[in-house]
Design an enzyme around this catalytic site. Structure first.
Site, PDB file in Angstrom:
ATOM      1  N   CYS A   1       0.833  -1.213   0.000  1.00  9.59           N
ATOM      2  CA  CYS A   1       0.000   0.000   0.000  1.00  9.59           C
ATOM      3  C   CYS A   1       0.863   1.255   0.000  1.00  9.59           C
ATOM      4  O   CYS A   1       0.899   2.003  -0.965  1.00  9.59           O
ATOM      5  CB  CYS A   1      -0.904   0.002   1.229  1.00  9.59           C
ATOM      6  SG  CYS A   1      -2.343  -1.038   1.083  1.00  9.59           S
TER       7      CYS A   1
ATOM      8  N   GLU B   1       4.199   1.291   1.763  1.00  5.50           N
ATOM      9  CA  GLU B   1       5.403   0.931   2.492  1.00  5.50           C
ATOM     10  C   GLU B   1       6.673   1.276   1.714  1.00  5.50           C
ATOM     11  O   GLU B   1       6.922   0.713   0.651  1.00  5.50           O
ATOM     12  CB  GLU B   1       5.412  -0.573   2.800  1.00  5.50           C
ATOM     13  CG  GLU B   1       4.233  -1.050   3.614  1.00  5.50           C
ATOM     14  CD  GLU B   1       3.092  -1.594   2.779  1.00  5.50           C
ATOM     15  OE1 GLU B   1       2.762  -2.788   2.919  1.00  5.50           O
ATOM     16  OE2 GLU B   1       2.533  -0.824   1.960  1.00  5.50           O
TER      17      GLU B   1
END
Length: 801
Positions: free
Chosen positions: A443, A445
């Site tokens: 997502c 990171e």
């Protein structure tokens, strides 16, 4: 490929007939279950009983590459497949056999991410595959080894979510793309052979390394054979084709034969090698977030050379990128019914990122940066996820191009602030040069491509549940009033500061419980599921002779523990402080009774709490400071927990879609929220509680110390489409992006869609199948989301830009 320049536009108005046909075929694909990998891996494992686990895994991967079905779709320019058919969930027996055996008869009808499966495949799974793997899968061993008190809270309660890594390959990594492009598979295979020859098998430590290197070499042999099979298939299809398609298939065949042993020498070959390696990662373990990374950077030399030598036009480049996008969108991450609620939308989380600075600190924007953004305007599919890096010196043209894509309403691109992300990578141990070269996995990171092994999802904990536990002395109302938290005492006897301290105790208990679960999970995965293929493409493993599950990569990071619902906790504390302690408009006893009744019979109290509580997201410094305090505390606890692989755990503040299932198990809260409603999405305020516009939201979010949450934070903002129309609208989005950078926030993304359109899509899904929305750190088709997720997106605050 013979696209003419007259078809080319940077404004997202390109209509390549080939791409339109590929998208049309893609939309016809029905998510289904693919058991071919489970069949081939089961056959292979039966033949390698007694051998070292990493050797068995490598042999099974090689067998799969050699035996699996392959195809080259009509019109497609990129060869390779993750599954037999597009959008199929590939069964990985060591992870999936447990939950799949329980859900076999309901997987086609479940409310989130259903998959079709034939009766014939069900029969083979029940009679052949499930029996062999019984007692040998990750989830079974993990469940036996976690302590009973932890199991009580962790399994099937929704309070914390830790099962995903027991049911799915780790993923969340990115190969060393620069090395792959500059070395090629043949040279990498030679390096492994030399490493084997340099070691003495008599030495026990050397013997273990030799076993690892041989396994890595075997997987490269498997991938090379897989690539050559596509060369042969393309040649066969070329013999039956004519004209333009015959030439394309001959080119595909030549690309594949060349890439089986050599580094790419053209842009087309670079894209093709990227996809083959990506497919290899997914074939080894059907996990999430194997990411193509900074494609505008590592493919730029090939693009520039092609352009200089007249082999390529920008229109042809764009068409190739778009073909790659369609191919990448065909992947899916296969999940259980419970996990699908936390990661809804058939999303594989392949992240491409463009822009940003280079390793020397200079702006790295180039023509490919614009082309990758434009391709996402043309190909409006939910995957791959397109991300953009921005900084103070990002060109205005790039910011405007990002804004044009954002305005389309697909939720792309996710936007990242270089200054904050680089600090995160420095805190993770990287050099300045490595930190500047960060990319994305999953997502939100941040990741140093090819240099890290990072579980960016070790488990989700629930800020709102911590509040509920304090108010009900450790009990979970929705979970049959069970004692799942700590007994911190009667809140009626507490001061406000004591209530805050009790919340921290509950958070600490949750976090430490997740860390125990993650440690056991890491241990079991190292024993059962080493990853020789992806480890071959990560820096450090050739030196250490260990795979990524045993800390062999240059930087072993995490796992990350992810907090959900920080706004719900902050607003609850704010309500208690104002109404119970400062204004004394309600007693703690009255509040608790109202919460237990889910405000039934207490509507006046609920409206008072909802309408007069100072809420997070409105630039109220005292309230926003609570968000900083509580997330700082969670970070301090997380960073003191040590993982099985050695490093300390890391913190993240992004829900994926966990804010919905986490909300389903949390009762009514003190700021007027009703039982079961979705929690706040990432760092964003609760829907309807932020009234002062986007700048106030940004100021509130900026009071969280983003850089210490090194697995990432998420800010999802919903904008009114009318307010961003025309040239003025592009400027407004650009101004928000610039403000976001100035305030040192890590991430932002936009949903630009009206509530009316979402309601229409909910009422008549068959008419809106292509509508894409931003769920959290990813996008999904709105009509493929369950009603609870759809309602959450509909109810988010719409801001005037």
């Amino acid at each position: 490929m013979n696209t003419e320049n007259r078809t080319f536009s940077l404004e997202g108005e390109n209509h390549f007939p080939r791409i339109e046909k590929l998208i049309e075929d893609y939309r016809k694909a029905r998510p289904s279950v693919d058991i071919e990998r489970a069949r081939i891996y089961t056959e292979s494992f039966k033949e390698t009983e007694g051998e070292d686990i990493i050797t068995r895994r490598a042999q099974a991967f090689k067998d799969y590459c050699e035996k699996r079905e392959i195809r080259i779709a009509d019109h497609q320019l990129i060869a390779g497949d993750v599954a037999r058919i597009p959008r199929a969930g590939v069964v990985d027996p060591v992870f999936h056999c447990g939950w799949l055996s329980e859900e076999l008869d309901t997987i086609s009808t479940r409310k989130q991410d259903p998959y079709f499966i034939s009766e014939e495949d069900k029969k083979e799974l029940r009679e052949t595959i499930f029996p062999y793997w019984k007692g040998k899968i990750v989830s079974e061993l993990w469940l036996r080894q976690i302590p009973p008190y932890v199991r009580e809270m962790a399994v099937k309660t929704g309070i914390i979510d830790v099962e995903i890594k027991t049911q799915s390959a780790a993923g969340e990594t990115a190969p060393y793309w620069e090395k792959a492009m500059n070395t090629g598979l043949g040279q990498m295979e030679k390096e492994l052979a030399e490493a084997i020859d340099a070691l003495d098998p008599i030495d026990p430590e050397s013997y273990e390394k030799i076993t690892f290197y041989k396994a890595c070499k075997m997987t490269l042999e498997g991938l090379k054979h897989y690539i050559l099979r596509f060369a042969g298939l393309a040649e066969e299809q070329a013999d039956q084709a004519a004209g333009k398609r015959k030439e394309e298939l001959e080119r595909i065949a030549a690309n594949c034969r060349y890439l089986s042993d050599n580094k790419p020498k053209t842009f087309w070959q670079g894209l093709q090698l990227t996809y083959f390696i990506l497919a290899g990662c997914m074939m080894e373990g059907n996990g999430p977030s194997y990411s193509p990374g900074r494609m505008d950077q590592y493919l730029y030399p090939l693009y520039a050379k092609d352009m200089e030598e007249g082999r390529l036009t920008d229109a042809q480049t764009l068409e190739l990128i778009e073909a790659f996008y369609v191919k990448t969108a065909e992947s899916t991450w296969f999940l259980s019914a419970n996990a699908a609620m936390y990661f809804a939308g058939y999303q594989p989380f392949h992240s491409i990122i463009v822009g940003g600075i280079d390793k020397r600190g200079k702006d790295a924007t180039n023509q490919l940066s614009y082309l990758f953004i434009t391709a996402k305007m043309d190909v409006q599919l939910h995957s791959p996820s397109l991300c953009a890096r921005v900084h103070q010196q990002s060109p205005e043209e790039l910011i405007a191009h990002i804004a044009k894509l954002a305005r389309l309403g697909t939720g792309f691109p996710a936007i990242y602030n270089d200054e904050v992300a680089i600090k995160m990578m420095l805190l993770s141990g990287g050099t300045m040069e490595e930190a500047r070269d960060y990319q994305m996995v999953g997502c939100v990171e941040p990741f140093m491509g090819g240099k890290m092994a990072k579980w960016s999802d070790g488990g989700h904990y629930n800020y709102a549940a911590a509040m509920e536990f304090v108010l009900h002395n450790g009990r979970s109302i929705i979970n049959e009033n069970k004692l799942l938290g700590l007994e911190t005492g009667d809140p009626q006897d507490m001061t406000y500061d004591e209530i805050k301290d009790a919340v921290k105790q509950q958070l600490k208990y949750m976090i430490e419980s997740i860390s125990i679960c993650a440690n056991v999970n890491e241990k079991v995965c190292a024993e059962l599921t080493p990853y020789p293929f992806i480890s071959t493409f990560l820096e450090g493993t050739l030196h250490t002779g260990k795979d990524l599950t045993r800390g062999g990569v240059k930087y072993t990071i995490g796992p990350a523990l992810i907090g959900t619902g920080i706004a719900d906790l902050v607003n609850s504390l704010s309500a208690i402080k104002k109404h119970v302690f400062d204004d004394k408009t309600i007693t703690m006893g009255e509040l608790i009774q109202a919460l237990k009744a889910n405000f039934d019979g207490y509507e006046k109290i609920r409206l008072m709490l909802q309408n007069t509580t100072p809420m997070y997201g409105n630039d109220i410094e005292e309230v926003d400071a609570l968000a900083g305090e509580m997330t700082d505390y969670a970070y301090s606890v997380i960073s003191q927990c040590k993982s099985w692989r050695g490093p300390h755990f890391i913190s993240g503040l992004y829900p994926v879609s966990s804010h919905v299932p986490h909300g389903l198990v949390v009762g009514a809260l003190p700021y007027g929220r009703l039982s079961g409603k979705a929690l706040a999405d990432g760092c964003f305020p609760n829907g309807g509680t932020d009234h002062e516009g986007p700048t106030s939201v940004l100021k509130s979010v900026s009071r969280i110390n983003h850089e210490v949450h090194t697995s990432g934070t998420l800010l999802n903002m919903k904008l009114d489409p009318q307010s961003v129309s025309g040239d003025l609208g592009i400027k407004r989005i650009s101004d928000i992006i610039r403000t976001f950078v100035d305030l040192n926030i890590y991430h932002i993304q936009f949903n630009v869609v009206s509530r009316e359109l979402l309601r229409a899509a909910q009422d008549k899904p068959e008419e809106h199948k292509s509508l894409i929305v931003r769920v959290a750190g990813y996008s999904a088709y709105f009509t493929e989301l369950c009603e609870e997720m759809q309602d959450d997106i509909i109810n988010r605050t719409i801001h005037q830009a």
